[in-house]
Design a protein around this motif. Structure first.
Motif, PDB file in Angstrom:
ATOM      1  N   SER A 161       0.808  -1.219   0.000  1.00  0.00           N
ATOM      2  CA  SER A 161       0.000   0.000   0.000  1.00  0.00           C
ATOM      3  C   SER A 161       0.843   1.272   0.000  1.00  0.00           C
ATOM      4  CB  SER A 161      -0.909   0.018   1.236  1.00  0.00           C
ATOM      5  OG  SER A 161      -0.127   0.127   2.421  1.00  0.00           O
ATOM      6  N   GLY A 162       2.145   1.131   0.239  1.00  0.00           N
ATOM      7  CA  GLY A 162       2.995   2.306   0.346  1.00  0.00           C
ATOM      8  C   GLY A 162       3.018   2.893   1.734  1.00  0.00           C
ATOM      9  N   PHE A 163       2.327   2.277   2.682  1.00  0.00           N
ATOM     10  CA  PHE A 163       2.338   2.758   4.065  1.00  0.00           C
ATOM     11  C   PHE A 163       3.724   2.561   4.672  1.00  0.00           C
ATOM     12  CE2 PHE A 163       1.502   2.288   8.655  1.00  0.00           C
ATOM     13  CZ  PHE A 163       0.770   3.445   8.885  1.00  0.00           C
TER      14      PHE A 163
ATOM     15  N   ALA B 193       2.233  10.650   1.993  1.00  0.00           N
ATOM     16  CA  ALA B 193       2.203  11.753   1.036  1.00  0.00           C
ATOM     17  C   ALA B 193       1.466  11.424  -0.251  1.00  0.00           C
ATOM     18  CB  ALA B 193       3.633  12.181   0.699  1.00  0.00           C
ATOM     19  N   SER B 194       0.908  10.225  -0.391  1.00  0.00           N
ATOM     20  CA  SER B 194       0.260   9.867  -1.651  1.00  0.00           C
ATOM     21  C   SER B 194      -1.223   9.555  -1.445  1.00  0.00           C
ATOM     22  CB  SER B 194       0.953   8.652  -2.279  1.00  0.00           C
ATOM     23  OG  SER B 194       0.652   7.473  -1.565  1.00  0.00           O
ATOM     24  N   VAL B 195      -2.002   9.853  -2.466  1.00  0.00           N
ATOM     25  CA  VAL B 195      -3.446   9.582  -2.423  1.00  0.00           C
ATOM     26  C   VAL B 195      -3.732   8.083  -2.317  1.00  0.00           C
ATOM     27  CG1 VAL B 195      -5.603   9.759  -3.725  1.00  0.00           C
ATOM     28  CG2 VAL B 195      -4.049  11.724  -3.609  1.00  0.00           C
ATOM     29  N   PRO B 196      -3.035   7.204  -3.078  1.00  0.00           N
ATOM     30  CA  PRO B 196      -3.301   5.771  -2.941  1.00  0.00           C
ATOM     31  C   PRO B 196      -3.105   5.255  -1.521  1.00  0.00           C
ATOM     32  CG  PRO B 196      -2.089   6.175  -4.960  1.00  0.00           C
ATOM     33  CD  PRO B 196      -2.114   7.473  -4.208  1.00  0.00           C
ATOM     34  N   THR B 197      -2.088   5.752  -0.816  1.00  0.00           N
ATOM     35  CA  THR B 197      -1.870   5.315   0.560  1.00  0.00           C
ATOM     36  C   THR B 197      -2.952   5.859   1.474  1.00  0.00           C
ATOM     37  OG1 THR B 197       0.520   5.236   0.164  1.00  0.00           O
ATOM     38  CG2 THR B 197      -0.208   5.209   2.448  1.00  0.00           C
ATOM     39  N   LEU B 198      -3.436   7.056   1.204  1.00  0.00           N
ATOM     40  CA  LEU B 198      -4.555   7.603   1.977  1.00  0.00           C
ATOM     41  C   LEU B 198      -5.812   6.761   1.761  1.00  0.00           C
ATOM     42  CD1 LEU B 198      -4.096  11.455   1.465  1.00  0.00           C
ATOM     43  CD2 LEU B 198      -3.758  10.157   3.588  1.00  0.00           C
ATOM     44  N   ILE B 199      -6.015   6.295   0.543  1.00  0.00           N
ATOM     45  CA  ILE B 199      -7.169   5.429   0.277  1.00  0.00           C
ATOM     46  C   ILE B 199      -6.997   4.097   0.989  1.00  0.00           C
ATOM     47  CG2 ILE B 199      -8.326   4.107  -1.555  1.00  0.00           C
ATOM     48  CD1 ILE B 199      -8.023   6.566  -3.327  1.00  0.00           C
ATOM     49  N   PHE B 200      -5.760   3.592   1.075  1.00  0.00           N
ATOM     50  CA  PHE B 200      -5.497   2.392   1.881  1.00  0.00           C
ATOM     51  C   PHE B 200      -5.928   2.616   3.325  1.00  0.00           C
ATOM     52  CE2 PHE B 200      -2.308   1.104   5.078  1.00  0.00           C
ATOM     53  CZ  PHE B 200      -2.585  -0.253   5.148  1.00  0.00           C
ATOM     54  N   LEU B 201      -5.557   3.761   3.891  1.00  0.00           N
ATOM     55  CA  LEU B 201      -5.921   4.069   5.280  1.00  0.00           C
ATOM     56  C   LEU B 201      -7.436   4.193   5.428  1.00  0.00           C
ATOM     57  CD1 LEU B 201      -3.115   6.626   6.163  1.00  0.00           C
ATOM     58  CD2 LEU B 201      -3.321   4.263   6.953  1.00  0.00           C
ATOM     59  N   PHE B 202      -8.079   4.808   4.434  1.00  0.00           N
ATOM     60  CA  PHE B 202      -9.538   4.909   4.457  1.00  0.00           C
ATOM     61  C   PHE B 202     -10.164   3.521   4.459  1.00  0.00           C
ATOM     62  CE2 PHE B 202     -13.464   4.693   1.984  1.00  0.00           C
ATOM     63  CZ  PHE B 202     -14.286   5.547   2.718  1.00  0.00           C
TER      64      PHE B 202
ATOM     65  N   VAL C 114     -14.464   2.119  -5.429  1.00  0.00           N
ATOM     66  CA  VAL C 114     -15.206   3.212  -6.068  1.00  0.00           C
ATOM     67  C   VAL C 114     -14.511   4.541  -5.791  1.00  0.00           C
ATOM     68  CG1 VAL C 114     -17.379   4.508  -6.081  1.00  0.00           C
ATOM     69  CG2 VAL C 114     -17.413   2.003  -6.044  1.00  0.00           C
ATOM     70  N   LEU C 115     -14.105   4.743  -4.546  1.00  0.00           N
ATOM     71  CA  LEU C 115     -13.381   5.963  -4.192  1.00  0.00           C
ATOM     72  C   LEU C 115     -12.074   6.066  -4.972  1.00  0.00           C
ATOM     73  CD1 LEU C 115     -13.070   8.491  -2.415  1.00  0.00           C
ATOM     74  CD2 LEU C 115     -12.007   7.020  -0.673  1.00  0.00           C
ATOM     75  N   ALA C 116     -11.375   4.947  -5.127  1.00  0.00           N
ATOM     76  CA  ALA C 116     -10.117   4.940  -5.867  1.00  0.00           C
ATOM     77  C   ALA C 116     -10.334   5.299  -7.338  1.00  0.00           C
ATOM     78  CB  ALA C 116      -9.447   3.575  -5.743  1.00  0.00           C
ATOM     79  N   ILE C 117     -11.403   4.769  -7.933  1.00  0.00           N
ATOM     80  CA  ILE C 117     -11.719   5.070  -9.338  1.00  0.00           C
ATOM     81  C   ILE C 117     -11.997   6.567  -9.507  1.00  0.00           C
ATOM     82  CG2 ILE C 117     -13.431   4.719 -11.161  1.00  0.00           C
ATOM     83  CD1 ILE C 117     -13.695   1.838 -10.163  1.00  0.00           C
ATOM     84  N   ILE C 118     -12.743   7.130  -8.568  1.00  0.00           N
ATOM     85  CA  ILE C 118     -13.037   8.570  -8.609  1.00  0.00           C
ATOM     86  C   ILE C 118     -11.750   9.386  -8.475  1.00  0.00           C
ATOM     87  CG2 ILE C 118     -14.201  10.460  -7.397  1.00  0.00           C
ATOM     88  CD1 ILE C 118     -16.389   8.433  -6.629  1.00  0.00           C
ATOM     89  N   ALA C 119     -10.878   8.960  -7.538  1.00  0.00           N
ATOM     90  CA  ALA C 119      -9.623   9.679  -7.326  1.00  0.00           C
ATOM     91  C   ALA C 119      -8.747   9.640  -8.582  1.00  0.00           C
ATOM     92  CB  ALA C 119      -8.868   9.071  -6.141  1.00  0.00           C
ATOM     93  N   GLN C 120      -8.680   8.472  -9.234  1.00  0.00           N
ATOM     94  CA  GLN C 120      -7.872   8.353 -10.446  1.00  0.00           C
ATOM     95  C   GLN C 120      -8.448   9.188 -11.585  1.00  0.00           C
ATOM     96  OE1 GLN C 120      -5.037   7.318 -11.366  1.00  0.00           O
ATOM     97  NE2 GLN C 120      -5.322   7.418 -13.582  1.00  0.00           N
ATOM     98  N   ALA C 121      -9.778   9.162 -11.731  1.00  0.00           N
ATOM     99  CA  ALA C 121     -10.418   9.940 -12.800  1.00  0.00           C
ATOM    100  C   ALA C 121     -10.221  11.440 -12.593  1.00  0.00           C
ATOM    101  CB  ALA C 121     -11.904   9.601 -12.855  1.00  0.00           C
ATOM    102  N   THR C 122     -10.186  11.850 -11.330  1.00  0.00           N
ATOM    103  CA  THR C 122     -10.065  13.276 -11.019  1.00  0.00           C
ATOM    104  C   THR C 122      -8.619  13.763 -11.073  1.00  0.00           C
ATOM    105  OG1 THR C 122     -11.997  13.107  -9.556  1.00  0.00           O
ATOM    106  CG2 THR C 122     -10.590  15.063  -9.317  1.00  0.00           C
TER     107      THR C 122
END
Length: 487
Positions: free
Chosen positions: A176-178, A197-206, A232-240
């Motif tokens: 996860s990059g944690f 510092a990364s969005v993917p790791t924040l999504i892991f924490l979520f 779903v949240l990850a897909i939205i984050a990547q699209a944005t």
């Protein structure tokens, strides 16, 4: 006992007087305190958690040239990986009737790519994998593997479970990059430079918090719900944000980029099936060197699977007091056939995955969950784009949660007796620190035998444990031995 080892009082808990279907009787679903819905859900969660192997195995095996310069095709490896995992996991579910899934083992495939094919061809390497599988089957069929299993002291069996829990949690943290490597200094660090510092790791924490809360509140389908919502949240984050891959963007996704697929169906290519040479390696590198390679494969395969099955059975509440579980010999034999099938399809030895703990955490208790996973693996060969949707960061959160569940077994270890405490401790910490279940088991065996023998408790060490400990001692110094043989 952990939460996963108890029957949860949710809406789909079976009624004791209900008429049992043939499916229920065959898999003993009600007897084990589960339901068909829970088994199907658990199988789905296990598949989602370990589907990454269809992507990762081609990355490990593909592109690595053998001694003659030949490389395996990535698309063919992916198809072979899904095929082997699907067939063997279904067979395991039908014969062993335990909720474990099998796929190409990460330890063995890395060993093949890094240490084997520099000396032999890929078809010769897969021949060695098949020989390894034949040995594993014979050890299981003759009862030798079961005898070794029974010779393991109960505290070490509990330590193996706890160690696997830490191991899969560490896998989740790293993927996860944690947790990351450092350029210099300590081996690992938190996130990037000590920061998340990364969005993917924040999504892991979520995902970790969401799944943790849902499990704590005993919500049916907690892990699956957490995976779906977080994806779903990850897909939205990547699209944005258009984060892309971490290979191109340090703040990107570590493996799978979560995007809605442009296509749904793909046609699998089974060109690698049957591409093996059973005894070619012996002629190329000599009998002694080839035997040492087989020895390494057998030890890794044998004890990784044994440790995984021990921990998973305990986590599911299906283990007996001595650590054994129903259909133990059948499980060992089918797992051996997984190695044979993996070599025969050039996808590497298929073995039990600790990721199965995610499905067990969701409530899976029977082979129906395994059959579900196997069917999904077979379907994944045709629906690869959908498999690529769930990012590894989300799957990693499920692994960390399950790792926490498996820690409950630590209460079975008497840490007030140092002759027990030190071998158990070494077993637990060696697995995550060396990234190997087999290493942890080996260190536990050797230390248990030596400490008890030298402190006047030699009679407490089963003779089989001495044999296995001696084998592990040889396994741990195989590098210098191989160098001597090569020289």
């Amino acid at each position: 006992m952990s939460q996963t080892a108890t029957v949860r009082e949710d809406a789909d808990t079976p009624e004791p007087d209900m008429k049992l279907s043939p499916l229920d009787r065959f898999f003993e679903i009600t007897k084990r305190g589960s339901t068909v819905a829970r088994e199907l859900r658990g199988g789905l969660v296990t598949f989602v958690t370990m589907a990454y192997i269809v992507i990762l195995n081609p990355l490990i095996l593909g592109g690595v040239a053998d001694v003659e310069g030949f490389t395996l095709d990535g698309a063919q490896i992916g198809a072979a990986t899904g095929l082997t995992a699907g067939v063997i996991t279904i067979l395991f579910g039908l014969v062993a009737k335990m909720p474990f899934a099998l796929a190409a083992g990460l330890g063995i495939n890395s060993f093949l790519a890094v240490a084997v094919v520099g000396n032999v061809t890929w078809v010769e390497a897969m021949g060695l994998v098949i020989i390894n599988g034949i040995i594993i089957v014979l050890l299981g069929a003759t009862g030798a593997r079961t005898a070794i299993f029974r010779a393991i002291p109960q505290p070490l069996k509990a330590a193996i479970t706890v160690g696997i829990g830490l191991f899969i949690a560490f896998i989740g943290f790293v993927d996860s990059g944690f947790v990351n490597r450092t350029p210099a200094g300590p081996p690992v660090q938190l996130g990037d430079g000590g920061s998340i510092a990364s969005v993917p790791t924040l999504i892991f924490l979520f995902a970790l918090v969401l799944i943790g809360v849902l499990v704590a509140r005993r919500v049916p389908g907690a892990i699956l719900i957490g995976i779906v919502v977080s994806t779903v949240l990850a897909i939205i984050a990547q699209a944005t944000l258009q984060l892309g891959s971490s290979a191109e963007n340090p703040g990107g996704w570590h493996m799978t980029i979560p995007e809605l697929p442009s296509a749904i169906l793909t046609i699998p290519d089974f060109g690698l099936v049957g591409q093996f040479d059973l005894f070619g390696a012996f002629g190329r590198v000599g009998i002694l060197s080839a035997t040492m390679l087989v020895f390494t494969l057998v030890f890794t395969n044998f004890f990784d699977a044994m440790g995984s099955m021990t921990g998973l059975a305990k986590n599911a509440g299906l283990a007996h007091k001595d650590g054994t579980f129903p259909r133990l010999r059948s499980a060992f034999i089918v797992e051996g056939f997984g190695a044979i099938a993996g070599g025969g399809t050039s996808s590497s030895s298929a073995t039990v995955y600790v990721d199965s703990a995610a499905g067990i955490g969701e409530g899976a208790r029977t082979g129906l969950a395994s059959v579900t996973v196997g069917v999904l693996f077979l379907l994944s060969m045709f629906f690869t784009p959908l498999t690529l949707t769930v990012p590894i960061e989300v799957g990693s959160a499920a692994l960390v949660v399950v790792g926490a569940m498996m820690m409950a077994q630590i209460k079975e270890i008497n840490f007030t007796k140092f002759s027990v405490a030190l071998p158990a401790f070494l077993t637990i910490v060696t697995m995550p620190l060396t990234y190997s279940i087999a290493n942890g088991i080996g260190i536990g065996f050797v230390s248990w035998a030596l400490i008890n023998a030298l402190s006047g408790r030699a009679r407490k060490v089963h003779w089989l444990l001495w044999v296995v400990a001696a084998g592990f001692a040889l396994y741990f110094v195989r590098g210098p031995i191989e160098a001597l043989l090569a020289g």
